[in-house]
Every structure is written in structure tokens, then in C-alpha cells.
Design a protein around this motif. Structure first.
Motif, PDB file in Angstrom:
ATOM      1  N   GLY A 241       0.782  -1.238   0.000  1.00  0.00           N
ATOM      2  CA  GLY A 241       0.000   0.000   0.000  1.00  0.00           C
ATOM      3  C   GLY A 241       0.806   1.276   0.000  1.00  0.00           C
ATOM      4  O   GLY A 241       0.229   2.359  -0.147  1.00  0.00           O
ATOM      5  N   GLY A 242       2.137   1.198   0.183  1.00  0.00           N
ATOM      6  CA  GLY A 242       2.938   2.407   0.184  1.00  0.00           C
ATOM      7  C   GLY A 242       4.239   2.200   0.928  1.00  0.00           C
ATOM      8  O   GLY A 242       4.664   1.065   1.186  1.00  0.00           O
ATOM      9  N   VAL A 243       4.884   3.327   1.275  1.00  0.00           N
ATOM     10  CA  VAL A 243       6.154   3.316   1.996  1.00  0.00           C
ATOM     11  C   VAL A 243       5.881   3.785   3.421  1.00  0.00           C
ATOM     12  O   VAL A 243       5.245   4.823   3.641  1.00  0.00           O
ATOM     13  CB  VAL A 243       7.191   4.238   1.331  1.00  0.00           C
ATOM     14  CG1 VAL A 243       8.496   4.239   2.128  1.00  0.00           C
ATOM     15  CG2 VAL A 243       7.451   3.804  -0.106  1.00  0.00           C
ATOM     16  N   VAL A 244       6.374   3.046   4.386  1.00  0.00           N
ATOM     17  CA  VAL A 244       6.173   3.378   5.784  1.00  0.00           C
ATOM     18  C   VAL A 244       7.519   3.715   6.419  1.00  0.00           C
ATOM     19  O   VAL A 244       8.534   3.075   6.122  1.00  0.00           O
ATOM     20  CB  VAL A 244       5.487   2.217   6.542  1.00  0.00           C
ATOM     21  CG1 VAL A 244       6.377   0.987   6.630  1.00  0.00           C
ATOM     22  CG2 VAL A 244       5.021   2.660   7.918  1.00  0.00           C
ATOM     23  N   LEU A 245       7.546   4.754   7.226  1.00  0.00           N
ATOM     24  CA  LEU A 245       8.722   5.091   8.027  1.00  0.00           C
ATOM     25  C   LEU A 245       8.474   4.508   9.403  1.00  0.00           C
ATOM     26  O   LEU A 245       7.736   5.080  10.202  1.00  0.00           O
ATOM     27  CB  LEU A 245       8.903   6.607   8.101  1.00  0.00           C
ATOM     28  CG  LEU A 245      10.117   7.101   8.903  1.00  0.00           C
ATOM     29  CD1 LEU A 245      11.418   6.723   8.201  1.00  0.00           C
ATOM     30  CD2 LEU A 245      10.041   8.608   9.126  1.00  0.00           C
ATOM     31  N   GLU A 246       9.095   3.377   9.663  1.00  0.00           N
ATOM     32  CA  GLU A 246       8.697   2.638  10.863  1.00  0.00           C
ATOM     33  C   GLU A 246       9.863   1.928  11.526  1.00  0.00           C
ATOM     34  O   GLU A 246      11.005   1.994  11.093  1.00  0.00           O
ATOM     35  CB  GLU A 246       7.605   1.622  10.523  1.00  0.00           C
ATOM     36  CG  GLU A 246       6.207   2.038  10.977  1.00  0.00           C
ATOM     37  CD  GLU A 246       6.051   2.086  12.481  1.00  0.00           C
ATOM     38  OE1 GLU A 246       6.985   1.666  13.211  1.00  0.00           O
ATOM     39  OE2 GLU A 246       4.994   2.532  12.951  1.00  0.00           O
ATOM     40  N   SER A 247       9.487   1.222  12.565  1.00  0.00           N
ATOM     41  CA  SER A 247      10.405   0.564  13.490  1.00  0.00           C
ATOM     42  C   SER A 247      10.844  -0.800  12.973  1.00  0.00           C
ATOM     43  O   SER A 247      10.014  -1.668  12.725  1.00  0.00           O
ATOM     44  CB  SER A 247       9.677   0.401  14.837  1.00  0.00           C
ATOM     45  OG  SER A 247      10.267  -0.591  15.615  1.00  0.00           O
ATOM     46  N   SER A 248      12.152  -0.994  12.871  1.00  0.00           N
ATOM     47  CA  SER A 248      12.631  -2.332  12.551  1.00  0.00           C
ATOM     48  C   SER A 248      12.432  -3.277  13.728  1.00  0.00           C
ATOM     49  O   SER A 248      12.377  -4.496  13.563  1.00  0.00           O
ATOM     50  CB  SER A 248      14.117  -2.287  12.171  1.00  0.00           C
ATOM     51  OG  SER A 248      14.907  -1.913  13.291  1.00  0.00           O
ATOM     52  N   THR A 249      12.292  -2.719  14.937  1.00  0.00           N
ATOM     53  CA  THR A 249      11.985  -3.542  16.099  1.00  0.00           C
ATOM     54  C   THR A 249      10.648  -4.243  15.912  1.00  0.00           C
ATOM     55  O   THR A 249      10.501  -5.429  16.205  1.00  0.00           O
ATOM     56  CB  THR A 249      11.961  -2.681  17.372  1.00  0.00           C
ATOM     57  OG1 THR A 249      13.287  -2.237  17.645  1.00  0.00           O
ATOM     58  CG2 THR A 249      11.426  -3.450  18.568  1.00  0.00           C
ATOM     59  N   LEU A 250       9.670  -3.512  15.404  1.00  0.00           N
ATOM     60  CA  LEU A 250       8.350  -4.096  15.193  1.00  0.00           C
ATOM     61  C   LEU A 250       8.257  -4.865  13.881  1.00  0.00           C
ATOM     62  O   LEU A 250       7.385  -5.715  13.730  1.00  0.00           O
ATOM     63  CB  LEU A 250       7.285  -2.988  15.225  1.00  0.00           C
ATOM     64  CG  LEU A 250       7.224  -2.157  16.511  1.00  0.00           C
ATOM     65  CD1 LEU A 250       6.106  -1.121  16.418  1.00  0.00           C
ATOM     66  CD2 LEU A 250       7.032  -3.041  17.738  1.00  0.00           C
ATOM     67  N   ALA A 251       9.127  -4.546  12.924  1.00  0.00           N
ATOM     68  CA  ALA A 251       9.050  -5.158  11.591  1.00  0.00           C
ATOM     69  C   ALA A 251      10.197  -6.133  11.330  1.00  0.00           C
ATOM     70  O   ALA A 251      10.455  -6.486  10.181  1.00  0.00           O
ATOM     71  CB  ALA A 251       9.063  -4.067  10.520  1.00  0.00           C
ATOM     72  N   LEU A 252      10.856  -6.597  12.399  1.00  0.00           N
ATOM     73  CA  LEU A 252      12.054  -7.421  12.203  1.00  0.00           C
ATOM     74  C   LEU A 252      11.745  -8.710  11.441  1.00  0.00           C
ATOM     75  O   LEU A 252      12.501  -9.110  10.541  1.00  0.00           O
ATOM     76  CB  LEU A 252      12.681  -7.741  13.557  1.00  0.00           C
ATOM     77  CG  LEU A 252      14.159  -8.149  13.518  1.00  0.00           C
ATOM     78  CD1 LEU A 252      15.013  -7.036  12.950  1.00  0.00           C
ATOM     79  CD2 LEU A 252      14.647  -8.530  14.903  1.00  0.00           C
ATOM     80  N   ASN A 253      10.634  -9.348  11.766  1.00  0.00           N
ATOM     81  CA  ASN A 253      10.305 -10.603  11.076  1.00  0.00           C
ATOM     82  C   ASN A 253      10.057 -10.363   9.587  1.00  0.00           C
ATOM     83  O   ASN A 253      10.480 -11.161   8.739  1.00  0.00           O
ATOM     84  CB  ASN A 253       9.076 -11.245  11.710  1.00  0.00           C
ATOM     85  CG  ASN A 253       9.363 -11.808  13.091  1.00  0.00           C
ATOM     86  OD1 ASN A 253      10.502 -12.124  13.413  1.00  0.00           O
ATOM     87  ND2 ASN A 253       8.335 -11.924  13.908  1.00  0.00           N
ATOM     88  N   GLU A 254       9.359  -9.257   9.272  1.00  0.00           N
ATOM     89  CA  GLU A 254       9.083  -8.948   7.858  1.00  0.00           C
ATOM     90  C   GLU A 254      10.359  -8.598   7.105  1.00  0.00           C
ATOM     91  O   GLU A 254      10.521  -8.968   5.937  1.00  0.00           O
ATOM     92  CB  GLU A 254       8.082  -7.802   7.768  1.00  0.00           C
ATOM     93  CG  GLU A 254       6.651  -8.170   8.147  1.00  0.00           C
ATOM     94  CD  GLU A 254       6.402  -8.170   9.637  1.00  0.00           C
ATOM     95  OE1 GLU A 254       5.259  -8.448  10.049  1.00  0.00           O
ATOM     96  OE2 GLU A 254       7.353  -7.893  10.410  1.00  0.00           O
ATOM     97  N   LEU A 255      11.273  -7.911   7.760  1.00  0.00           N
ATOM     98  CA  LEU A 255      12.550  -7.593   7.112  1.00  0.00           C
ATOM     99  C   LEU A 255      13.384  -8.852   6.910  1.00  0.00           C
ATOM    100  O   LEU A 255      14.051  -9.021   5.878  1.00  0.00           O
ATOM    101  CB  LEU A 255      13.324  -6.574   7.943  1.00  0.00           C
ATOM    102  CG  LEU A 255      12.789  -5.133   7.899  1.00  0.00           C
ATOM    103  CD1 LEU A 255      13.460  -4.295   8.990  1.00  0.00           C
ATOM    104  CD2 LEU A 255      13.030  -4.502   6.522  1.00  0.00           C
ATOM    105  N   GLU A 256      13.359  -9.758   7.878  1.00  0.00           N
ATOM    106  CA  GLU A 256      14.132 -10.997   7.744  1.00  0.00           C
ATOM    107  C   GLU A 256      13.543 -11.904   6.667  1.00  0.00           C
ATOM    108  O   GLU A 256      14.285 -12.591   5.941  1.00  0.00           O
ATOM    109  CB  GLU A 256      14.182 -11.721   9.082  1.00  0.00           C
ATOM    110  CG  GLU A 256      15.093 -11.042  10.096  1.00  0.00           C
ATOM    111  CD  GLU A 256      15.158 -11.787  11.416  1.00  0.00           C
ATOM    112  OE1 GLU A 256      16.190 -11.669  12.096  1.00  0.00           O
ATOM    113  OE2 GLU A 256      14.170 -12.469  11.782  1.00  0.00           O
TER     114      GLU A 256
END
Length: 337
Positions: A241-256
Motif C-alpha cells: 500500500g505504500g512506503v512506511v517510516l517505521e520501526s525495525s523492532t516491530l518489523a524485524l520478522n518482515e525484514l528478515e
């Protein structure tokens, strides 16, 4: 307070013996339950009968039966002693059960703390844990809360605070959405200007501040999506849906997993102390607060190292933020080797 002389006249010990005899149907069984001699039970029954001036039992064919007066007394005493036994059991259970109440921001509770709760319970199996996932901070003077896990700058007047988890913030989107932006422009700034920006309105770093710092503001910026829950903003980004400026702490699983990727390695990721234990100083004397703080400290160090290694592996530089917006930068350690 004036005592009731009639209440003072009651021999509760004799009442207890009487209730046991009436309930069990004999002096010997009552003595076994009470762990006294049968003669001691008989003596208490005689004293009670003398006090009331009536016979409470009669013998019939070697059986001990209640008289009418004895039956009336038994109905009252058995109910009273049952209630007292129930209250005693409840008090003992409450004393034996150890309760730990914490309040934590909803997204951090679901995405970070939730997957680690079992590990904490394995560490402290005898504690009853209640987690209140709510955005509002606790009022420690009126609420039964041991501590808060708060997101912010760590400056809360009158409270003991300690940073437990740092955050690394960067622009992220789904791989497919990034491919769409790259088809429109090879320039990261141009990609930002073409992007639909997802705003997490309660985060420490929001688009307005981040973009102004980098001189990226422009008349073509599309800024239509605002959420008060980081988990919702991140999910929309995962869905393309777009680009989010957010926390890698909360998005760590999605980044991995690759469900989210950095928008561009040209943009530095910002690291700062973000998640804090907060409670009145007196609460730090509680054993469970010390245990949980030690556990959080250990989990926080492991997470910080894991997050920094991942962001570095994805090609982004990490900058430790200092300045008036993020006090406490002196607590941020160097990146792990």
C-alpha cells in the motif's frame, strides 16, 4: 469500638469441636480430624452444653444423635465454619499465587513482547502474569500495575526509567511496491516523491520531521494515509500500500523474511533508545520487577544485536541519533562486529 459481651461469651474452640462431632457423627472421628484425644472432645462438648444449659446430643443404641437444640446449633455452626474455611483457603491461594501486572503499548505487545512471553513464563513459572496492551500510561497511584513498558524518550517525571530496547527506523515497503517506484525513477528522492507515504502518527519519527531533515519535501509528495497503530501501518506496507517510516523492532520478522525491504540504502537508518521500563522507584524493590528487568535487559541486548546485524546486512548504514529529540543517546552502544 464496643465489643458485644454475648460474642465474647462464645467458646469458639468448643463450637469447633461440636461442629466436627455433629458433622462426622461421633467423638472418635472428630478427635481424629482435630488431632486431639476423644476425652478432650468430650470435655469441650460438656462445657458447651453447660454454657447453653441444654443437651446437644443424645445417645440412642450406641449412636450419638443431635437433639433439637443441637440440630439448630449445628445448622448455624456448620455454615459459619464452612464459610471460614472457604475464606481461609482463598487467602492462602492468594498468598501462594504471585501476580505480576504490566502495561505495554499495543503494537510492541503483539509484535515484540508477545512472541517472548512463553520464554519469560518458562523463566518464572510460578507467577501469574497480566499484560494490559493499552496506549495510555499507568497511573501508579490509583492502578494495580507493577511497571509500564513505554515507547518514547524516557523522560517521565517522578518515575524510575531504564531503556530496554533500542529502535532502528527506516523507510520500508514491499518488494513489489519498490519495483513500481524504481520503474518510475532511479533516484531515491524521485521514488519518494512518487510514493504513497504511510504515516504512523504515534511514532517518535514521523515523515514530516524525517523529510525536512533530508530536504526531501516537495509539492508532489502524496501523504494520505495515517494510522495510530504501527502494526496497521506495517501491514499496509507489507500489502503493497505504500512506503512506511517505521520501526525495525516491530518489523524485524518482515525484514528478515523479505516481506518488507528498505526503500533505499542511500538513506541512513536512525537508531535511538525507544522502549523503556517505567515505574515508581519503590517498585524496583519488588522481586518480580527486578527479575523482569533483568530478563528484558538480556532480551533487549539480543534483539539490538540482531536488528543491527540485519540492517547492516541489507546494506543500510545506521546512525546513532543524538540531540534534543532523542535524549539518552549516551546509552547506545557501538554496532556489533
Amino acid at each position: 469500638m464496643v465489643s458485644d459481651p454475648m460474642v465474647n461469651d462464645f467458646n469458639l474452640n468448643a463450637m469447633n469441636y461440636f461442629e466436627a462431632v455433629a458433622r462426622l457423627g461421633g467423638v472418635t472421628k472428630a478427635a481424629e480430624e482435630l488431632r486431639v484425644s476423644p476425652s478432650a472432645v468430650s470435655q469441650q462438648i460438656r462445657q458447651l452444653e453447660q454454657q447453653f444449659g441444654v443437651r446437644l446430643f443424645r445417645r440412642e443404641k450406641r449412636r450419638l444423635l443431635l437433639t433439637l437444640d443441637g440440630e439448630r446449633l449445628f445448622q448455624t455452626t456448620t455454615q459459619a465454619f464452612r464459610m471460614m474455611r472457604d475464606v481461609r483457603s482463598a487467602i492462602q491461594r492468594q498468598r501462594e499465587n504471585r501476580h505480576f501486572n504490566i502495561r505495554v503499548s499495543p503494537s510492541f505487545a503483539v509484535r515484540w513482547l508477545g512472541p517472548r512471553v512463553k520464554a519469560f513464563l518458562d523463566h518464572c513459572p510460578d507467577w501469574d502474569l497480566r499484560i494490559d496492551a493499552a496506549p495510555n500510561f499507568s497511573d501508579f497511584e490509583t492502578e494495580v500495575v507493577d511497571l509500564d513498558l513505554r515507547y518514547g524518550e524516557g523522560q517521565w517525571s517522578g518515575l524510575h526509567t531504564e531503556c530496554m530496547v533500542h529502535d532502528v527506523v527506516l523507510p520500508m515497503c514491499s518488494p513489489d511496491y519498490l519495483a513500481t517506484l524504481r520503474a518510475a525513477s532511479n533516484d531515491p528522492i524521485g521514488q519518494l516523491r512518487a510514493a504513497r507515504l504511510i504515516d504512523s502518527v504515534k511514532t517518535h519519527y514521523r515523515w514530516d520531521f524525517w523529510l525536512a531533515q533530508r530536504g526531501v519535501m516537495g509539492e508532489r509528495m502524496i501523504y494520505p494515509l495515517r494510522f495510530d497503530r504501527s502494526s496497521m501501518a506495517l501491514q499496509l506496507a507489507v500489502d503493497g500500500g505504500g512506503v512506511v517510516l517505521e520501526s525495525s523492532t516491530l518489523a524485524l520478522n518482515e525484514l528478515e523474511s523479505g516481506a518488507l525491504v528498505p526503500l533505499s540504502t542511500a538513506f541512513e537508518a536512525i537508531r535511538f533508545p525507544a522502549y523503556w521500563i517505567a515505574c515508581p522507584a519503590r517498585h524496583t524493590n519488588r522481586r518480580i520487577v527486578r527479575i523482569f528487568s533483568d530478563w528484558m535487559r538480556s532480551e533487549g541486548r539480543l534483539h539490538d544485536a540482531r536488528a543491527a546485524a540485519l540492517i547492516t546486512r541489507l546494506g543500510c548504514r545506521i546512525r546513532d541519533e543524538t540531540g534534543p529529540q532523542v535524549p539518552g543517546a549516551q546509552f547506545i552502544g557501538p554496532l556489533p562486529e
